[in-house]
Design an enzyme around this catalytic site. Sequence first.
Site, PDB file in Angstrom:
ATOM      1  CB  CYS A 113      -0.935   0.000   1.202  1.00  0.00           C
ATOM      2  SG  CYS A 113      -2.390  -1.049   1.015  1.00  0.00           S
ATOM      3  CB  CYS A 176       7.305 -26.461  13.084  1.00  0.00           C
ATOM      4  SG  CYS A 176       8.325 -25.373  12.086  1.00  0.00           S
ATOM      5  CB  CYS A 179       8.327 -28.178  19.107  1.00  0.00           C
ATOM      6  SG  CYS A 179      10.064 -28.366  19.558  1.00  0.00           S
ATOM      7  CG  HIS A 180       5.054 -25.612  18.006  1.00  0.00           C
ATOM      8  ND1 HIS A 180       5.010 -24.973  19.221  1.00  0.00           N
ATOM      9  CD2 HIS A 180       6.142 -25.114  17.351  1.00  0.00           C
ATOM     10  CE1 HIS A 180       6.005 -24.111  19.308  1.00  0.00           C
ATOM     11  NE2 HIS A 180       6.718 -24.186  18.196  1.00  0.00           N
ATOM     12  NE  ARG A 217       8.568 -17.907  19.614  1.00  0.00           N
ATOM     13  CZ  ARG A 217       9.681 -18.609  19.785  1.00  0.00           C
ATOM     14  NH1 ARG A 217      10.796 -18.280  19.147  1.00  0.00           N
ATOM     15  NH2 ARG A 217       9.697 -19.651  20.590  1.00  0.00           N
ATOM     16  CB  CYS A 221      11.317 -21.360  15.682  1.00  0.00           C
ATOM     17  SG  CYS A 221      10.039 -21.080  16.937  1.00  0.00           S
TER      18      CYS A 221
END
Length: 260
Positions: A113, A176, A179-180, A217, A221
Amino acid sequence: MIRLSGLGLALVAVAACTPAAPPETHLDAPFERLQSGYDFLTPETQALQDDTFSNPGYLWVDRGAELFNTSDADAPSCASCHTTGLAGVAASYPAIDSDSGQLLNLEGRINTCRERHQHLPALDYESDALRALSAYIANQSHGLPLSVDISGAAATHYANGRDYFFTRRGQLNLSCHQCHDQNAGKRLRGDTISQGHGNGFPAYRLEWQTLGSLQRRIFDCDTGVRAEPLPLGSQTYIDLELYLSARANGLAMESPAIRR
């Protein structure tokens, strides 16, 4: 000889007890109940997030409001186009830009924009101005459910992001997913592993002592598993953002959240 920190040793332990998931086990909704990172915080940290006077993330929201409403002789303000505000907009990003066909995250939308309509230069990732504008816009969707679209041109990006989520990498050989998904809710040193949703970002992380984007983040990681992180704003990270947002569809937006 590689010397691992306490965190590194803890992550190695996670890797040892959780074998890699083969492609056929890719699960887009692996949980019986989606839980925000808020649910894994201590009561004290939850209270900090809930108090708009104490939550330091609102410093960036306030600064973003100023920038959003600022114009000069050469560039109109954001508010001059978006006269009714942007409630719900951040909850739909990342999204395909109809003009370029590119997948843009919220930061990319702001910069597009600026360049396309305000004839201003793009802002650097993690610059104070971009963090402030993204926090202000994201906060307008506070409490609304994430609702990203993964159909059409977004489908390939979603698949790429999902593949990155399930890919082991780095010296610790972790994904990922390990862990998650496989270890969500378990303790890792002094913290509790969350389900890895990004509905609170831009968020104020106590570890950072500042507000940061979901891109930062993800970068951290990758660094944590001793992988070479990608540049902020890379297409792979934006694709991963789309996957993370899609698997969290329905969770309420919380930005500016507090995270550990």
